[in-house]
Design a protein around this motif. Structure first.
Motif, PDB file in Angstrom:
ATOM      1  N   GLU A  90      42.361  39.847  43.691  1.00 39.70           N
ATOM      2  CA  GLU A  90      42.920  40.683  42.625  1.00 39.70           C
ATOM      3  C   GLU A  90      44.015  39.936  41.873  1.00 39.70           C
ATOM      4  O   GLU A  90      44.888  39.308  42.474  1.00 39.70           O
ATOM      5  N   LEU A  92      46.947  40.517  38.791  1.00 37.01           N
ATOM      6  CA  LEU A  92      47.691  41.543  38.076  1.00 37.01           C
ATOM      7  C   LEU A  92      48.190  40.976  36.752  1.00 37.01           C
ATOM      8  O   LEU A  92      48.764  39.881  36.707  1.00 37.01           O
ATOM      9  N   VAL A  95      47.836  45.179  30.588  1.00 37.29           N
ATOM     10  CA  VAL A  95      46.557  45.698  30.123  1.00 37.29           C
ATOM     11  C   VAL A  95      46.087  45.028  28.838  1.00 37.29           C
ATOM     12  O   VAL A  95      44.882  44.927  28.577  1.00 37.29           O
ATOM     13  N   GLN A 114      38.927  40.541  40.366  1.00 36.01           N
ATOM     14  CA  GLN A 114      39.299  41.863  39.881  1.00 36.01           C
ATOM     15  C   GLN A 114      40.673  41.743  39.230  1.00 36.01           C
ATOM     16  O   GLN A 114      41.614  41.266  39.853  1.00 36.01           O
ATOM     17  N   THR A 116      43.718  43.834  37.736  1.00 37.94           N
ATOM     18  CA  THR A 116      44.327  45.154  37.647  1.00 37.94           C
ATOM     19  C   THR A 116      45.265  45.198  36.449  1.00 37.94           C
ATOM     20  O   THR A 116      46.220  44.418  36.374  1.00 37.94           O
ATOM     21  N   PRO A 117      45.000  46.084  35.487  1.00 37.30           N
ATOM     22  CA  PRO A 117      45.852  46.161  34.295  1.00 37.30           C
ATOM     23  C   PRO A 117      47.148  46.910  34.570  1.00 37.30           C
ATOM     24  O   PRO A 117      47.134  48.003  35.135  1.00 37.30           O
ATOM     25  N   LEU A 118      48.245  46.318  34.171  1.00 38.92           N
ATOM     26  CA  LEU A 118      49.558  46.951  34.308  1.00 38.92           C
ATOM     27  C   LEU A 118      50.004  47.474  32.946  1.00 38.92           C
ATOM     28  O   LEU A 118      49.901  46.776  31.940  1.00 38.92           O
ATOM     29  N   ALA A 133      52.470  48.423  41.847  1.00 46.68           N
ATOM     30  CA  ALA A 133      51.038  48.106  41.902  1.00 46.68           C
ATOM     31  C   ALA A 133      50.652  47.337  43.160  1.00 46.68           C
ATOM     32  O   ALA A 133      49.458  47.183  43.452  1.00 46.68           O
ATOM     33  N   HIS A 135      50.030  46.565  47.074  1.00 51.56           N
ATOM     34  CA  HIS A 135      49.552  47.389  48.180  1.00 51.56           C
ATOM     35  C   HIS A 135      49.575  46.583  49.474  1.00 51.56           C
ATOM     36  O   HIS A 135      49.631  45.349  49.450  1.00 51.56           O
ATOM     37  N   GLN A 141      41.389  46.555  51.024  1.00 49.93           N
ATOM     38  CA  GLN A 141      41.753  46.311  49.628  1.00 49.93           C
ATOM     39  C   GLN A 141      41.685  44.822  49.314  1.00 49.93           C
ATOM     40  O   GLN A 141      41.853  43.975  50.208  1.00 49.93           O
ATOM     41  N   GLN A 144      45.742  40.474  46.845  1.00 52.48           N
ATOM     42  CA  GLN A 144      46.455  40.296  45.569  1.00 52.48           C
ATOM     43  C   GLN A 144      47.013  38.880  45.540  1.00 52.48           C
ATOM     44  O   GLN A 144      47.976  38.553  46.210  1.00 52.48           O
TER      45      GLN A 144
END
Length: 355
Positions: A90, A92, A95, A114, A116-118, A133, A135, A141, A144
């Motif tokens: 993932e 980050l 967006v 993947q 993830t849009p912030l 955001a 985890h 999961q 990250q």
């Protein structure tokens, strides 16, 4: 589904004022001369002196161990994520970042990552949003692996990340075992506007890059910098993706010329952007975002005309400009003069009057 490349309508009048993007800049005669005089060799075997010189200069400029010359900023981002991440990892990012919104899904298509849009105002996320955001690292999961920030934030309005905010993102990332990557598409616009050096701006970031084909006016190229080990791994992906070149010194010489002659003059683009924003703001019904660098976003909806209709009307007058996420984006650069700014304001005023 067929994909059609974006082309300008050939029936449209010739472009006299090009505010579409700073990628529209053309190499100056002096830059072309520097390209013609460039000493060249085979880049793939490390034998192109002009390319080596450029990479050494950028690494020094940003305080990194090494750097590599790549054809585009997109390849800088793609090769970086391919080095840092593994399929299923993932990333980050904001967006509206290039990684998510402007690179054709390359990171998912090539790496299986993947993103993830912030959320956040003006193309930037806060440290609190980033921290929220994160985890726990469990098998349920995705790992990250990487966080990326875009300096300046394009769709945010050419806005500048504050140094303190960049430092806080790095601090959080390192505490959570994540790598940090700065998309420096317009990094030098930020350094010129703030007076903060590129070395200080990118301090703590594992990798960062500079695009030379935007406001710096080179016809091609970007340079990605980081640790020697990181750059060695980027080179492998550069080779795999077909980004390795031969006598790249001719292109690298244009970038070196830009470092010598086109950095300080970015302040002129910023001044032209402010002048454009001031003029547009005086037109009733036009909503303008105050520019921090060379991008001016505005909406003419309050004047009774849509963004697309405004674009069409400007195109008929020889002014090329872009619609981006429902707003009009005007981008100043070295081929845009103060007289062109005044003419553009006059055209918008007249179009609004007729509307």
């Amino acid at each position: 589904m067929a994909y059609t490349p974006v082309r300008r309508d050939r029936k449209a009048p010739p472009v006299r004022i090009n505010l579409l993007s700073d990628t529209q800049t053309r190499p100056t005669p002096a830059m072309r001369e520097a390209m013609a005089r460039a000493e060249v060799g085979d880049e793939q075997v490390g034998d192109d002196p002009s390319t080596n010189l450029l990479c050494d200069r950028v690494a020094e400029l940003m305080g990194k161990e090494a750097a590599v010359f790549l054809p585009s900023g997109t390849m800088c981002n793609v090769t970086a994520t391919l080095v840092y991440c593994r399929p299923g990892d993932e990333i980050l990012a904001h967006v509206s970042a290039h990684l998510i919104a402007r690179e054709g899904g390359a990171h998912a298509a090539l790496g299986g990552f993947q993103i993830t849009p912030l959320q956040g105002a003006d193309g930037k996320f806060t440290a609190e949003t980033f921290r929220a955001a994160l985890h726990p690292r469990t098998r349920y999961q995705p790992p990250q692996t990487l966080v990326s920030a875009e300096q300046t934030a394009n769709i945010g309005g050419g806005t500048i990340w504050k140094k303190a905010d960049l430092d806080e993102v790095v601090k959080i990332a390192k505490a959570n075992g994540m790598a940090t990557h700065m998309d420096g598409a317009r990094l030098l616009n930020a350094t010129v506007a703030t007076g903060i050096s590129a070395r200080d701006m990118t301090a703590g970031w594992d990798s960062a890059w500079i695009d030379f084909s935007k406001g710096l006016g080179a016809p091609i190229g970007a340079v990605l910098a980081g640790t020697r080990d990181f750059i060695d791994q980027v080179w492998r992906w550069k080779q795999r993706l077909g980004g390795s070149m031969r006598q790249s010194g001719m292109c690298a010489a244009a970038c070196t010329y830009a470092l010598d002659h086109h950095v300080d003059r970015l302040a002129e683009d910023h001044a032209n952007a402010r002048a454009l924003a001031r003029g547009l703001a005086q037109i009733q019904g036009v909503e303008v975002q105050e520019p921090e660098t060379n991008l001016v976003f505005f909406k003419p909806d309050g004047a009774g005309i849509s963004a697309n209709d405004m674009i069409a009307a400007l195109n008929k007058r020889g002014v090329q400009i872009a619609v981006m996420d429902g707003r009009i984006r005007a981008c100043t650069h070295l081929d845009v003069t103060s007289a062109m700014i005044e003419e553009t304001i006059a055209h918008v005023r007249e179009i609004v009057r007729k509307a």
